[in-house]
Scaffold this active site. Structure first.
Site, PDB file in Angstrom:
ATOM      1  N   SER A 163       0.843  -1.195   0.000  1.00  0.00           N
ATOM      2  CA  SER A 163       0.000   0.000   0.000  1.00  0.00           C
ATOM      3  C   SER A 163       0.874   1.240   0.000  1.00  0.00           C
ATOM      4  O   SER A 163       2.003   1.201   0.504  1.00  0.00           O
ATOM      5  CB  SER A 163      -0.875   0.001   1.261  1.00  0.00           C
ATOM      6  OG  SER A 163      -1.501   1.262   1.406  1.00  0.00           O
ATOM      7  N   TYR A 172      -2.677  -0.944  10.188  1.00  0.00           N
ATOM      8  CA  TYR A 172      -2.658  -1.216   8.751  1.00  0.00           C
ATOM      9  C   TYR A 172      -1.367  -0.680   8.124  1.00  0.00           C
ATOM     10  O   TYR A 172      -0.659  -1.399   7.424  1.00  0.00           O
ATOM     11  CB  TYR A 172      -3.878  -0.562   8.096  1.00  0.00           C
ATOM     12  CG  TYR A 172      -3.974  -0.813   6.609  1.00  0.00           C
ATOM     13  CD1 TYR A 172      -4.436  -2.035   6.122  1.00  0.00           C
ATOM     14  CD2 TYR A 172      -3.604   0.172   5.694  1.00  0.00           C
ATOM     15  CE1 TYR A 172      -4.529  -2.267   4.761  1.00  0.00           C
ATOM     16  CE2 TYR A 172      -3.689  -0.049   4.332  1.00  0.00           C
ATOM     17  CZ  TYR A 172      -4.157  -1.275   3.860  1.00  0.00           C
ATOM     18  OH  TYR A 172      -4.253  -1.501   2.517  1.00  0.00           O
TER      19      TYR A 172
END
Ligand SMILES: [Zn+2]
Length: 730
Positions: free
Chosen positions: A598, A611
């Site tokens: 990401s 995350y």
């Protein structure tokens, strides 16, 4: 002996007047072909052809003319549509005989014979683009309105027996004649025409080493005759069934199914590597009772060496299979591997000497010398092909060849096609031309691509993208249901292919859907075992599965959710790589791994600690794995910016919490889709390209990183984020 429709025991009688009588003449031919092709005992997948001579109005003259409608080149009787049939003016077709006869050198395998195939196009009726097959003259030159040419096991069994001519007479009396083996073509059509001239009462012919052809002036009568002749042959053979003594009796017995499966799971990746050194192959495992009886038998080594008979069969199975004399009762797995290695080396040498001994000055270059069928006592039959469809067909054909040998050895002595004849089919210039006309193989042809997270979002888009490139796609997801749904979409688009063989999951098509929890090693192991059984191995793995746990209103997530985030986003990705590594190493074939990380891995911000840090760890996991898995496997990372569109990682609560975080105004009454769009627009405004990032953008890069287009890139993270300056890696 004639049969009523309910008296057929060895074939399925499927003709239904209610259906047939509603169809036009061409559709009746299509119908007859479909119901003949449905029964494997009548003909094999892709084998045989049918024809009808139909009166039609000539669009040029307005006159009624006779048109030969005959199954064209390629295609399959079972699945044929009208488009699979060629149409030829009968008078023009018959005029070709003069051209043929004018040639100084004519006969089987002459230049004029091969050149006739191109002439058929000049006789096309109605601008029909379907190409005529080499069997066209068999249909055109037989002076009856309807002709069926089939490859039934029972007829090939007679045709592949030592005393085939006498057997034909004994079984069929005077109604069926016999012609010796001859490569199909114009000359064979003339031979048959001559047979009928000599005996106008003939209803059909056994074609030596090949199959059956028969005819009638009514289409239903032709269909019933086909069934009757096959039934008669099968009935005769049944009377000689050797029971326990079949193939000389049993030498070995098969371990139970789960042991067999364990052997295969260990074996298949190694074997795939061994047969794929020139070209990658996809495997199909076939282990019916009949196949096991054959591989375990005393006579299997002798019979396997004789090869297959019907030209259709051996074009796929090659001149012969590789039989490995391994004792499943007394010998170890390592011994099996040793014997396979030796057996394969010997097979290749043998194949090269077959090529050298039989080649002509103008023969095409030697093809891949590896076997396509491998027989292992106690285990079964493993077929290899460039696609799943092809390996299923190959498995089907050899299992039919086993039935042919069973029958032929019961009534006589089986004989394969002579080596030179086999070669002249395998390396026929017309076959070579057909291969050359095929479109070039796609990027992922011959590859098995595993997409984990394929049930939705980027994973689903990626599964679609790689399938377009010819990949066999394993759609895996924590939701088995959505994984299956994606696989079904791919099959609906790309088709399941042909060929009816494969035990259990090995009978699958070009895509399968499986459930997996990547946080659990046993679950990942079970996934790869299923994949091995389905296709024989893996080539590319793409992990898009991940988890984002939304923080609470205070921006915190509880400790157990931290663990869960790491278990999936980091450890899960590692477990997948670790389990896939075992298969890659067993295959010794290059592969690729793509992990989805990401942009958040590089951009520090508030509210998504678990995350973001897990994705930062995943970025470094890419680099570490690139080192660990080299030189066999390239490992790269795809770092998407938030794709809001269609993402299961963007449920309403996450969209809402993001909108709050970025101070984007919204109403609780707005639909989730409207909120997603607001968020996507907001994100796009932060990028250098000012455009929202789509699933297709992500799928494209996942595909490219997996493919050989990026063959020199490993250990890299590629951002697909619309251009985020703060996410630039340095
Ligand atoms: Zn044929």
């Amino acid at each position: 002996m004639t049969f009523k429709s309910n008296e057929f025991k060895h074939v399925d009688y499927l003709w239904d007047d209610k259906v047939a009588n509603q169809l036009d003449a061409v559709e009746r031919l299509r119908y007859r072909s479909n119901i003949l092709g449905t029964d494997q005992r009548i003909t094999n997948t892709g084998g045989g052809n049918t024809s009808s001579k139909i009166k039609m109005i000539d669009p040029l003259s307005g006159e009624e003319v006779d048109v030969l409608w005959v199954k064209g080149s390629g295609g399959d009787l079972r699945t044929s549509t009208r488009a699979n049939f060629a149409s030829l003016y009968m008078d023009k077709f018959l005029s070709l005989e003069h051209i043929y006869n004018k040639a100084e050198i004519k006969g089987v395998k002459t230049e004029i014979e091969d050149s006739m195939v191109d002439m058929y196009r000049h006789t096309t009726f109605g601008l029909n683009p379907a190409a005529s097959s080499i069997d066209t003259p068999l249909h055109g030159l037989i002076p009856f309105r309807h002709v069926d040419h089939m490859h039934p096991v029972s007829a090939i069994a007679i045709a592949a027996s030592k005393d085939q001519e006498d057997l034909t007479q004994e079984i069929f009396g005077d109604e069926v004649g016999w012609v010796p083996w001859q490569r199909p073509g114009f000359d064979l059509g003339l031979v048959m025409q001559e047979k009928i001239k000599q005996n106008p009462k003939l209803k059909g012919l056994i074609m030596g080493q090949h199959g059956l052809i028969n005819w009638a002036d009514d289409d239903k009568a032709c269909y019933e005759l086909t069934l009757t002749l096959i039934e008669k042959a099968a009935h005769y053979i049944e009377g000689f069934d050797r029971g326990d003594k079949t193939f000389g009796g049993q030498k070995y017995h098969s371990p139970d199914e789960s042991t067999r499966r364990q052997i295969l799971i260990q074996l298949l990746p190694k074997l795939r590597g061994m047969v794929s050194q020139q070209n990658r192959s996809i495997g199909t495992v076939h282990m019916t009772e009949s196949v096991l009886q054959f591989v375990n038998s005393v006579e299997a080594p002798r019979l396997a060496e004789l090869g297959t008979s019907c030209p259709d069969h051996f074009l796929r199975t090659k001149i012969k299979p590789l039989y490995v004399d391994w004792n499943p009762q007394g010998e170890s797995f390592d011994t099996l591997i040793e014997k396979l290695e030796k057996g394969l080396a010997a097979y290749r040498v043998d194949y090269m000497s077959y090529y050298e001994a039989c080649k002509h000055p103008n023969s095409p270059a030697m093809r891949d010398p590896n076997p396509t069928v491998i027989l292992i006592p106690g285990v079964g039959l493993i077929a290899w092909g460039k696609t799943k469809s092809e390996s299923r067909v190959t498995a089907e054909f050899y299992s039919l060849a086993i039935e042919v040998m069973r029958s032929s050895e019961a009534i006589s002595k089986y004989q394969g096609l002579p080596r030179q004849e086999a070669f002249d089919i395998e390396y026929w210039l017309l076959e070579e031309a057909k291969l050359k006309r095929m479109p070039p193989e796609k990027e992922f042809a011959r590859n098995v691509v595993v997409v984990i997270g394929a049930g939705s979002g980027i994973g689903k888009a990626t599964a679609h993208r790689v399938a377009k490139e010819g990949a066999h796609v394993v759609c895996a997801d924590v939701s088995e249901e959505s994984a299956r749904a994606t696989a079904q979409e791919l099959i609906d688009i790309h088709g399941v292919g042909i060929g009816i063989a494969g035990t259990g999951l090995s009978g699958c098509g070009p895509a399968i859907g499986l459930g997996v929890d990547i946080a659990c090693r046993e679950s990942v192991q079970a996934l790869f075992e299923e994949i091995i059984f389905a296709y024989g191995g893996i080539d590319n793995v793409i992990v898009t599965a991940g988890i984002f746990v939304s923080p609470d209103k205070n921006g915190r997530i509880p400790d157990d959710k931290w663990s869960l985030t790491y278990a999936i986003n980091v450890i899960g990705a590692f477990i997948v790589a670790d389990e896939a590594r075992k298969i890659w190493q067993a295959q010794k074939l290059s592969g690729s791994l793509v992990l989805t990380t990401s942009v958040n891995a590089a951009v520090a911000k508030q509210g998504s600690l678990a995350y973001d840090t897990s994705k930062a760890a995943a970025n470094h996991l890419v680099r570490e794995l690139a080192i660990e898995l080299s030189p066999l496997v390239r490992v790269n990372g795809l770092a998407p910016a938030t794709v809001v569109e269609g993402s299961s990682m963007f449920p309403r609560d996450r969209v809402v919490s993001s909108l709050i975080k970025y101070n984007v105004s919204f109403e609780e009454s707005e639909s989730t889709e409207a909120l997603r769009e607001k968020l996507a627009t907001f994100y796009a405004q932060r990028t250098l390209t000012k455009s929202p990032v789509t699933l297709a953008d992500q799928a494209e890069v996942a595909y490219l990183l997996s493919s050989n287009k990026f063959s020199k890139t490993t250990g890299q993270i590629i951002g697909v984020d619309g251009g985020l300056q703060e996410a630039f890696l340095r």
